[in-house]
Design an enzyme around this catalytic site. Structure first.
Site, mmCIF file in Angstrom:
data_model
loop_
_atom_site.group_PDB
_atom_site.id
_atom_site.type_symbol
_atom_site.label_atom_id
_atom_site.label_comp_id
_atom_site.label_asym_id
_atom_site.label_seq_id
_atom_site.Cartn_x
_atom_site.Cartn_y
_atom_site.Cartn_z
ATOM 1 N N ARG A 248 -22.084 61.282 2.790
ATOM 2 C CA ARG A 248 -21.133 60.176 2.965
ATOM 3 C C ARG A 248 -20.021 60.543 3.931
ATOM 4 O O ARG A 248 -19.394 59.668 4.530
ATOM 5 C CB ARG A 248 -20.600 59.724 1.594
ATOM 6 C CG ARG A 248 -21.574 58.800 0.904
ATOM 7 C CD ARG A 248 -21.263 58.645 -0.558
ATOM 8 N NE ARG A 248 -21.866 59.714 -1.326
ATOM 9 C CZ ARG A 248 -21.454 60.106 -2.504
ATOM 10 N NH1 ARG A 248 -20.417 59.545 -3.070
ATOM 11 N NH2 ARG A 248 -22.074 61.084 -3.125
ATOM 12 N N GLU B 41 -21.616 73.065 -10.932
ATOM 13 C CA GLU B 41 -21.464 73.166 -12.387
ATOM 14 C C GLU B 41 -22.515 74.122 -12.956
ATOM 15 O O GLU B 41 -22.221 74.969 -13.780
ATOM 16 C CB GLU B 41 -21.597 71.767 -12.981
ATOM 17 C CG GLU B 41 -20.985 71.655 -14.342
ATOM 18 C CD GLU B 41 -21.040 70.221 -14.843
ATOM 19 O OE1 GLU B 41 -21.203 69.304 -14.021
ATOM 20 O OE2 GLU B 41 -20.942 70.049 -16.065
HETATM 21 P P1 AMP Z 1 -16.004 68.234 -5.243
HETATM 22 O O1 AMP Z 1 -16.712 69.341 -4.508
HETATM 23 O O2 AMP Z 1 -15.921 68.439 -6.715
HETATM 24 O O3 AMP Z 1 -14.612 67.955 -4.621
HETATM 25 O O4 AMP Z 1 -16.891 66.923 -5.078
HETATM 26 C C1 AMP Z 1 -16.839 66.213 -3.898
HETATM 27 C C2 AMP Z 1 -18.192 65.688 -3.497
HETATM 28 O O5 AMP Z 1 -18.931 65.159 -4.603
HETATM 29 C C3 AMP Z 1 -18.017 64.568 -2.497
HETATM 30 O O6 AMP Z 1 -18.930 64.777 -1.432
HETATM 31 C C4 AMP Z 1 -18.295 63.307 -3.276
HETATM 32 O O7 AMP Z 1 -19.118 62.460 -2.513
HETATM 33 C C5 AMP Z 1 -19.014 63.742 -4.562
HETATM 34 N N1 AMP Z 1 -18.360 63.240 -5.793
HETATM 35 C C6 AMP Z 1 -17.733 63.986 -6.739
HETATM 36 N N2 AMP Z 1 -17.277 63.245 -7.752
HETATM 37 C C7 AMP Z 1 -17.587 61.963 -7.453
HETATM 38 C C8 AMP Z 1 -17.354 60.689 -8.099
HETATM 39 N N3 AMP Z 1 -16.700 60.570 -9.275
HETATM 40 N N4 AMP Z 1 -17.811 59.570 -7.487
HETATM 41 C C9 AMP Z 1 -18.459 59.661 -6.293
HETATM 42 N N5 AMP Z 1 -18.714 60.813 -5.634
HETATM 43 C C10 AMP Z 1 -18.294 61.960 -6.203
#
Ligand code: AMP
Length: 177
Positions: free
Chosen positions: A60, A97
């Site tokens: 995205r 995770e």
């Molecule tokens: P993080 O590495 O935990 O910051 O997760 C970010 C990535 O996971 C991004 O590329 C987001 O597209 C996806 N992501 C994480 N949580 C969500 C959520 N609640 N809704 C949509 N996409 C998410």
């Protein structure tokens, strides 16, 4: 009339697994005013800073990053999942995770003296974005700005990026995760 970006983002509960509130940007980008507003707000904030490239995180981050790059008049650098890029790559592991994942970029995409803006749709725990900053910095490029449509501040990712001296620009924030 200003566009209400938050109202254009659809929330899908329990996707991809129970307990997750998935913030779906497809409803935002399907709306021509919403999509343009999101791109223009990010691009106008980062104009005049000497940005030479936008790096977007698969998948995205490609949608928003490529459009911001065009608006800023700079090139676009894809940061991809392992094994997708055809040339010589450098990779960075990051914790999931359960387990470990790897992102990659072309080794020659940016260089010392370049100033990269990192773009993704959403920052949650920051794991993905931090890995991207670490990867980009290994090239010698400067990475001091990042841009996300959505912040989930309770998950702390934006604060972790700021602790790495990366400015974090976001357009909409949601409570919880
Ligand atoms: P993080 O590495 O935990 O910051 O997760 C970010 C990535 O996971 C991004 O590329 C987001 O597209 C996806 N992501 C994480 N949580 C969500 C959520 N609640 N809704 C949509 N996409 C998410």
């Amino acid at each position: 009339m200003p566009v209400d970006l938050k109202s254009l983002i659809r929330t899908i509960p329990d996707y991809p697994k129970p307990g997750i509130m998935f913030r779906d940007i497809t409803t935002l980008i399907e709306n021509p005013y919403g999509f343009r507003e999101a791109i223009e707000r990010s691009a106008s904030f980062h104009r005049g800073m000497g940005i030479t490239h936008v790096a977007g995180i698969e998948a995205r981050g490609f949608i928003f990053g490529a459009a911001v790059a065009i608006s800023l008049g700079v090139g676009f650098v894809p940061i991809r999942k392992r094994g997708k890029l055809p040339g010589e790559t450098i990779g960075q592991n990051y914790a999931l995770e359960y387990g470990v994942d790897t992102i990659e970029m072309h080794a020659d995409a940016v260089d010392k003296g370049d100033h990269v803006l990192l773009v993704d749709d959403l920052i949650a725990t920051g794991g993905t974005a931090i890995a991207a900053v670490q990867l980009l910095r290994r090239t010698g490029a400067e990475i001091s700005h990042s841009s996300f449509v959505i912040d989930l501040p309770e998950l702390g990712g934006a604060d972790k990026l700021r602790a790495l001296d990366v400015d974090v620009h976001t357009l909409v924030s949601f409570e919880g995760h």
